[in-house]
Design a protein around this motif. Structure first.
Motif, mmCIF file in Angstrom:
data_model
loop_
_atom_site.group_PDB
_atom_site.id
_atom_site.type_symbol
_atom_site.label_atom_id
_atom_site.label_comp_id
_atom_site.label_asym_id
_atom_site.label_seq_id
_atom_site.Cartn_x
_atom_site.Cartn_y
_atom_site.Cartn_z
ATOM 1 N N LEU A 23 0.825 -1.206 0.000
ATOM 2 C CA LEU A 23 0.000 0.000 0.000
ATOM 3 C C LEU A 23 0.860 1.258 0.000
ATOM 4 C CD1 LEU A 23 -2.828 1.268 0.230
ATOM 5 C CD2 LEU A 23 -2.554 1.150 2.689
ATOM 6 N N TYR A 24 1.940 1.252 0.754
ATOM 7 C CA TYR A 24 2.818 2.425 0.792
ATOM 8 C C TYR A 24 3.556 2.608 -0.527
ATOM 9 C CZ TYR A 24 1.649 2.501 5.664
ATOM 10 O OH TYR A 24 0.955 2.547 6.830
ATOM 11 N N PHE A 25 3.889 1.515 -1.206
ATOM 12 C CA PHE A 25 4.507 1.652 -2.520
ATOM 13 C C PHE A 25 3.513 2.210 -3.530
ATOM 14 C CE2 PHE A 25 7.607 -1.464 -0.842
ATOM 15 C CZ PHE A 25 8.748 -0.707 -1.062
ATOM 16 N N VAL A 26 2.251 1.838 -3.418
ATOM 17 C CA VAL A 26 1.226 2.401 -4.303
ATOM 18 C C VAL A 26 1.072 3.895 -4.040
ATOM 19 C CG1 VAL A 26 -1.258 2.407 -4.792
ATOM 20 C CG2 VAL A 26 -0.024 0.249 -4.637
ATOM 21 N N ILE A 27 1.048 4.291 -2.785
ATOM 22 C CA ILE A 27 0.944 5.720 -2.447
ATOM 23 C C ILE A 27 2.158 6.471 -2.983
ATOM 24 C CG2 ILE A 27 0.930 7.387 -0.555
ATOM 25 C CD1 ILE A 27 -0.702 5.358 1.053
ATOM 26 N N LEU A 28 3.345 5.888 -2.855
ATOM 27 C CA LEU A 28 4.553 6.535 -3.361
ATOM 28 C C LEU A 28 4.509 6.661 -4.882
ATOM 29 C CD1 LEU A 28 7.180 7.674 -2.239
ATOM 30 C CD2 LEU A 28 8.211 5.444 -2.598
ATOM 31 N N HIS A 29 3.999 5.654 -5.563
ATOM 32 C CA HIS A 29 3.866 5.714 -7.022
ATOM 33 C C HIS A 29 2.852 6.786 -7.423
ATOM 34 C CE1 HIS A 29 3.667 4.513 -11.167
ATOM 35 N NE2 HIS A 29 2.355 4.314 -11.062
ATOM 36 N N LEU A 30 1.713 6.833 -6.742
ATOM 37 C CA LEU A 30 0.709 7.856 -7.044
ATOM 38 C C LEU A 30 1.256 9.251 -6.770
ATOM 39 C CD1 LEU A 30 -2.521 6.158 -5.672
ATOM 40 C CD2 LEU A 30 -1.855 6.485 -8.059
ATOM 41 N N ARG A 31 2.079 9.372 -5.736
ATOM 42 C CA ARG A 31 2.706 10.654 -5.426
ATOM 43 C C ARG A 31 3.560 11.121 -6.592
ATOM 44 N NH1 ARG A 31 7.676 12.057 -4.756
ATOM 45 N NH2 ARG A 31 8.215 13.860 -3.543
#
Length: 100
Positions: A23-31
């Motif tokens: 989930l944190y990698f997805v948030i970082l990618h969306l960022r």
């Protein structure tokens, strides 16, 4: 004090650590996608809007970095104690201090 080191507890703690990481990698990618989009539209934005978007990107960065750090500081020592790798009162105290 009752011993709570059961297989059910170990699997729950492991799932809490492992399942949340993607989930944190997805948030970082969306960022990064949002940041790229904001840079592309930067020429058309006012200074006030640019500052707001910059603050938004900083907020997304903190949202990606703070929770994993808290997980590392609390859940990893908890797992190490669960498997009897580490048994230190200081580590036990640190787990509770960081959660606050």
């Amino acid at each position: 004090i009752a011993d709570v080191r059961t297989p059910t507890m170990a699997s729950a703690l492991t799932m809490m650590i492992v399942a949340i990481i993607p989930l944190y990698f997805v948030i970082l990618h969306l960022r990064s996608m949002i940041f790229k989009c904001l840079n592309d539209a930067g020429a058309f934005l006012s200074e006030k809007t640019k500052a707001m978007h910059s603050q938004f990107v900083k907020m997304l960065t903190l949202q990606c970095m703070v929770p994993p750090a808290v997980f590392v500081l609390t859940m990893v020592p908890n797992e190490l104690e669960h498997y009897d790798v580490v048994r230190q009162p200081l580590v036990e105290a640190m787990i509770n201090v960081v959660k606050i």
